[in-house]
Write an enzyme that holds these catalytic residues in place. Structure first.
Site, PDB file in Angstrom:
ATOM      1  N   ILE A  99       0.929  -1.303   0.153  1.00 46.02           N
ATOM      2  CA  ILE A  99       0.002  -0.163  -0.001  1.00 46.02           C
ATOM      3  C   ILE A  99       0.953   1.314   0.011  1.00 46.02           C
ATOM      4  CG2 ILE A  99      -0.129  -0.116   2.598  1.00 46.02           C
ATOM      5  CD1 ILE A  99      -3.303   0.957   2.005  1.00 46.02           C
ATOM      6  N   CYS A 100       0.341   2.254  -0.669  1.00 46.79           N
ATOM      7  CA  CYS A 100       0.855   3.745  -0.664  1.00 46.79           C
ATOM      8  C   CYS A 100       2.386   3.712  -1.295  1.00 46.79           C
ATOM      9  CB  CYS A 100       1.041   4.262   0.692  1.00 46.79           C
ATOM     10  SG  CYS A 100       1.478   5.668   1.024  1.00 46.79           S
ATOM     11  N   HIS A 101       3.254   4.112  -0.413  1.00 49.64           N
ATOM     12  CA  HIS A 101       4.864   3.787  -1.012  1.00 49.64           C
ATOM     13  C   HIS A 101       5.505   2.453  -1.082  1.00 49.64           C
ATOM     14  CE1 HIS A 101       4.356   8.143  -0.572  1.00 49.64           C
ATOM     15  NE2 HIS A 101       5.460   8.151  -1.170  1.00 49.64           N
ATOM     16  N   GLY A 102       4.691   1.428  -0.617  1.00 55.87           N
ATOM     17  CA  GLY A 102       4.952  -0.167  -0.390  1.00 55.87           C
ATOM     18  C   GLY A 102       5.360  -0.521  -1.933  1.00 55.87           C
ATOM     19  N   GLN A 104       7.283   0.617  -3.972  1.00 59.96           N
ATOM     20  CA  GLN A 104       8.730   0.901  -4.109  1.00 59.96           C
ATOM     21  C   GLN A 104       9.698  -0.344  -3.837  1.00 59.96           C
ATOM     22  OE1 GLN A 104       9.073   4.290  -1.426  1.00 59.96           O
ATOM     23  NE2 GLN A 104       9.568   5.743  -3.053  1.00 59.96           N
TER      24      GLN A 104
END
Length: 171
Positions: A99-102, A104
């Protein structure tokens, strides 16, 4: 079943604690993994105890990988052990939720090319450059992978994560 939840300092508090407790409701043994043991601190000041370091993880012990967002993934993506664990989950087609910046971490692990995904708007271009098919939706499911944009999408993220977990339990 055991789940591995990636976190590092700067994690988005809700994106670590929501899946942690949601999985506990399903009687899943959730372990928080990071670069070092001790406490990690979230963006909003909450802390979590690290159960295991990335270096000490045997990924075959776990049936689900969750990668929290916030600023933590910027650190986690630099850890070779975290990347190796992530690659293992994809190689074995085990469920992964980011989730979100995960995502990356998924980019740095080299596992996102050709996959459908979503993320925080700030890393959309990174996902595209890594070869992902990007969608601006609350949640995107692509086989063993669930992704969401951010904290405002946690209910959809949790729902699809639990569905994947159910499929894993039945296989």
């Amino acid at each position: 079943m055991k789940a591995l939840l990636f976190g590092a300092d700067g994690f988005e508090d809700l994106e670590l604690f929501y899946p942690f407790h949601r999985l506990k409701e399903e009687e899943v043994d959730v372990r928080i993994a990071s670069m070092k043991k001790g406490k990690i601190k979230g963006k909003h000041g909450y802390s979590a105890d690290v159960d295991v370091t990335f270096a000490d993880v045997d990924p075959s012990d776990y049936g689900l990988l969750i990668i929290s967002g916030g600023k933590g993934p910027e650190k986690m993506r630099l850890d070779d052990h975290a990347l190796s664990i992530t690659r293992y989950f994809f190689r074995e087609n085990k469920p992964v939720a980011a989730i979100c910046h995960g995502p990356q971490v998924l980019i740095s692990a080299g596992v996102i090319k050709g996959r459908k995904a979503t993320s925080w708007p700030g890393i959309i271009d990174d996902l595209k450059a890594a070869g992902a098919q990007v969608y601006d939706e609350k949640v995107v499911v692509d086989g063993n992978l669930v992704t969401s944009r951010g904290p405002h999408d946690l209910s959809a993220f949790g729902r699809e994560m639990i569905k994947l977990l159910g499929k894993k339990r039945m296989s």
